[in-house]
Design an enzyme around this catalytic site. Sequence first.
Site, PDB file in Angstrom:
ATOM      1  CG  ASP A 182      -1.965  -0.757   1.178  1.00 12.12           C
ATOM      2  OD1 ASP A 182      -2.991  -0.475   0.042  1.00 12.12           O
ATOM      3  OD2 ASP A 182      -2.707  -0.892   2.082  1.00 12.12           O
ATOM      4  CB  CYS A 183       3.723   2.206   2.028  1.00 13.15           C
ATOM      5  SG  CYS A 183       2.606   1.710   3.615  1.00 13.15           S
TER       6      CYS A 183
END
Length: 818
Positions: A490-491
Site C-alpha cells: 500500500d505504501c
Amino acid sequence: MQTNKTNEQFGYFDDANYEYVITTPYTPTPWINYLGNDGFYGLISNTAGGYCFDRDPKFRRLTRYRYNSVPLDNGGRYFYIRDENDFWSATGRPVNTELDEYSCRHGMGYSRFNASKNGIATQVTSFIPLDTKAEVHSLVVTNNNDTEKTVDVFSFIEWCLWNAEDDGANFQRNLSTGEVEVEDSTIYHKTEYRERRNHYAFYSVNRELDGYDTNRESFLGQYRGFDRPQVVENGQSTNSFARGWSPIASQHLKLKLAPGESQSLEFVLGYIEVEVEDKWESKNVLNKTPAKALAARFDTHEKVNDELKKLNDYWHNLLTKFSVDTPDDKFNRAINIWNQYQNMVTFNLSRSASFYESGIGRGMGFRDSNQDTIGFAHMVPDKVKERILDLSATQKPDGSAYHQYQPLTKKGNANIGGNFNDDPMWMVLSTTNYIKETGDFSILDEMVIYDDQEEATHDHFDHLVRAFNHVVNNLGPHGLPLIGRADWNDCLNLNCFSENPNESYQTTQRGASDVAESVMIAGQFVLYGQEFVDLCLELGKFELAASCLAHVDTMRSTIEQHAWDGEWYLRAYDSRGEKVGSNENEEGKIFIESQGFCAMAGVGLDNGKVKQALDSVEKHLSTDFGIMLNQPAFSSYNKYLGEITSYPPGYKENAGIFCHNNPWITISEAMIGRGEKAYEYYSKITPAYLQDVQTLHKTEPYVYSQMVAGNDSANPGEAKNSWLTGTAAWNYYAATQYILGIRPVYSGLEIDPCILPSWDKVNVKREFRGAQYDIELRNPNGLSKGQIELNIDGQSVEGSIINATTYSGQHTVVATLV
Ligand code: BGC
Ligand code: NOJ
C-alpha cells in the site's frame, strides 16, 4: 500437547485447555482476545479493556474505548470489589491496588480473570455465546476467610453513542443526546432511539440491586479516573440518572458471604434491534420485552455454563479438522491452536477493529479478505463461499474492484474507491483454494452482481474472467502490469507524487496516463493466471485455457526480459520509467514481494533465477526476527515512491519485517526443497517461538503481529499491530500446505512435504471433503523433500495424491518420504 511453563515472564501456554495464561496485568502492551463468532464481537484485554459492537465497529459500537489513552487501555467491562478496608479490580486494572493473585486466561472465544485480595477471590468469565448478540460476564465471588464478609461489587461499563467516529469527535451534539432507562436490575441505553435508531443496548444482572449509577461523573467523581471512582471509595451508589453527558451502566450489589461461601452474578451486556412499529412500550418508554428474553437466557450460573460449554465444543470441533503432531511443540501449538484461532478472527474482522485498527477507518478489504480465506477454508467452507461471493459483488464491470466494503451494507466503499491493481487476482486465489478444499465447483455458477447492477446477470466465473482480463488490459510500457494506486504494498505509491501532508497516499492518484508498473503483480499474474488456466482445464474450457495460457506465458518472458536485475527480480518501474528495487538504486535495491511472487510462480525456475533470487533474499534481507521488506532502507522522502519513504528506516513498509510477505519466501524455499530454510523463515516470525524475548517483542506471544521492526530501526525485533494481519493465513498456509505439504488439489489431497531432515515422523489428522484421514508421514532417511510412497489402509497407492472420490469415512494413511 504440553504446557510450556519455562521462560515464564508475563505468562505461559496451557495447550491442553487451548489457553494462554497471563500472570500480570502489566504486560508490555495490552494482550487481548476476541469474543464472538457471528456478527457480534468484543475485544477484551488482559485487564478487561476494550469494547463490543454489532457487525460494524464504526456504526454500531456499544461501549466506549479510548484508543492511545493515558494510561494505556482505558474503558472496558470493569468490576470493582470492595471490602471493609480496600477496593480493587477483579480484572487486575484499572484500580492499581496490588493483588495477592491475578491471572487472565485467554481461551477460544472467552477470557477468564482470577483475582484475590484480603481472602476474597473472584473469577470473571467473559464470552459471547454462540448466535447471541450479547457479552456475558459471569462473576463468582468467594470468601476464603474464616469470618463472614460483606463485599460490595460495582459493575461498570461506559456506553458509546453508537457511531464511534461521532462519539469521539462531535461533542457539541453528543454531550446532549445521551438517554437511559432503568428498570429492576437492568440499565438500558437508548441514545438516539427517540429518532432514527431502532436498536438499543442494555446491561443486566440476575439479582436485585443495592443501587446503580448511569451518569459517569456521578460514579467517578469530578476529575477522577477509572482507577478510583468516588462511588467505590464511598461504598455507595448514587442512583444517578444520565441526561446527556456520558451515560454509563454501573450496578451496585452487596454480598454477604459466610466463610468458604461462593456467590455468582451473571451480567449480560446485550444488543437489541426491534421493528420500527414495536419500538415503544408507551410514550418514550422503550419496548423491553426482547431484552428481558435475551437476559433470561443467561440468568443462572448453570445456563451460563451450558452456553460456555457449547462454545468450547464449537471451537474444539473447528480446531480438530486439522491437527498435527511433529517433534516440535511450538510448531504444533501454533498450527493446532493459535494460528487457526487467529485465522478465524481475521475472517470475522478483516482489518477493521483491533487495539491498533480503531474500527472507524477501514471496512473489509478486498485484497486482505480474499487472502485471509486460505487460512480457514478447511474450517468454515460455507462462510468462505459467502465471503468470496460478497467480495465478488463489489467488483466493477471492468474487472477492477472496490478496495473495501462496509460489513453493514456489503457495498463498496466509495471513499477509498479502487485502482489497487493487485486486487482482482486475489479472487482467483480465494476461489480456487475454496474449490480445492471442498470440491464445490458450484461457487462458479452463482449469479453475482457487478457493483453497479441491481440484479445479477453474470456468474462468479465471469467475475474471475474479468479479474484476469483486468491485468491483461492494463499493461505498461514494458508489458508489465500497471500498478495503479498501489499493489500489495500500500505504501509504494508510484502515481501519487504527494507534497501535501493533508493528502492521503491511499486515495491520491495523479495523471490519466500513469505508466508505473509492478513486478509483484506480474509474478502474481503468472501464479494465479496459471491457477486460472488450470481451473479452465478442469472445467473443460480448453479454448479459454489456451488463450489465457498465452498471456501467462508472455508475462513469464516479459518478467525474465524486463524485470530480472541480475541477482534478483526488480520491484517496479516508476512513473518516470526508472527502476525500483534494482542494484542500480542507492536505496531500496531489493524488495521481498517480487522475489516471493516470481519465485512462487516459478519464473526462471529452470534457469536458476528462482534460487538466485532466494539466495539474494537471504543475503540482503534476512534477520534474526524475519525477513525485511527492502534494503537498504529509504533514508529520505521521495515523492515518486510515496508513503514507503515516509516511514523512518526499519519501520513498517520501509525495511520493517512486514510479516505477511515472509511466508511467500517460506513457500518458495519449500518449493525448491530447502526444508531447513523454509522452517527457519517460518519459525522466525511465529510468536510461539518468541516467548524468551517478550520484553523486546512486546505484543501477544500467541498471535502474529503485522510488523516487527527491522535492523535499521532503533529496536530490531519489537513488534507492532498484533492480530489483524494476513500473516496469520499465509503462515498457516505455508506451514500446512508447503512445509507439511498436505495440499488440497482438485482431485484430492496431495502429500508433498518439505520438512526439517531431523523430523523422522509427523502425524496429521485432516478432515477433507467428508472423510477423516490419519496421516503418518515417515522420514526414515532424514530428507526434506523427496518422492512419496503412499499406503492407504494397508494398500499401496500410486502417486502422492489421496483421491477424494475414492474415500469417505475414516482412513489410515502412511506416506513415506524416500
Ligand atoms: C500502512 C499500510 C496500510 C495502509 C492502508 C498505511 O499507512 O503503512 O500497512 O495497508 O496504510 O491503510
Ligand atoms: C496492510 C494492509 O491491510 C494490506 O492490504 C497491505 O497489503 C499491507 N498493509 C502492505 O502494505
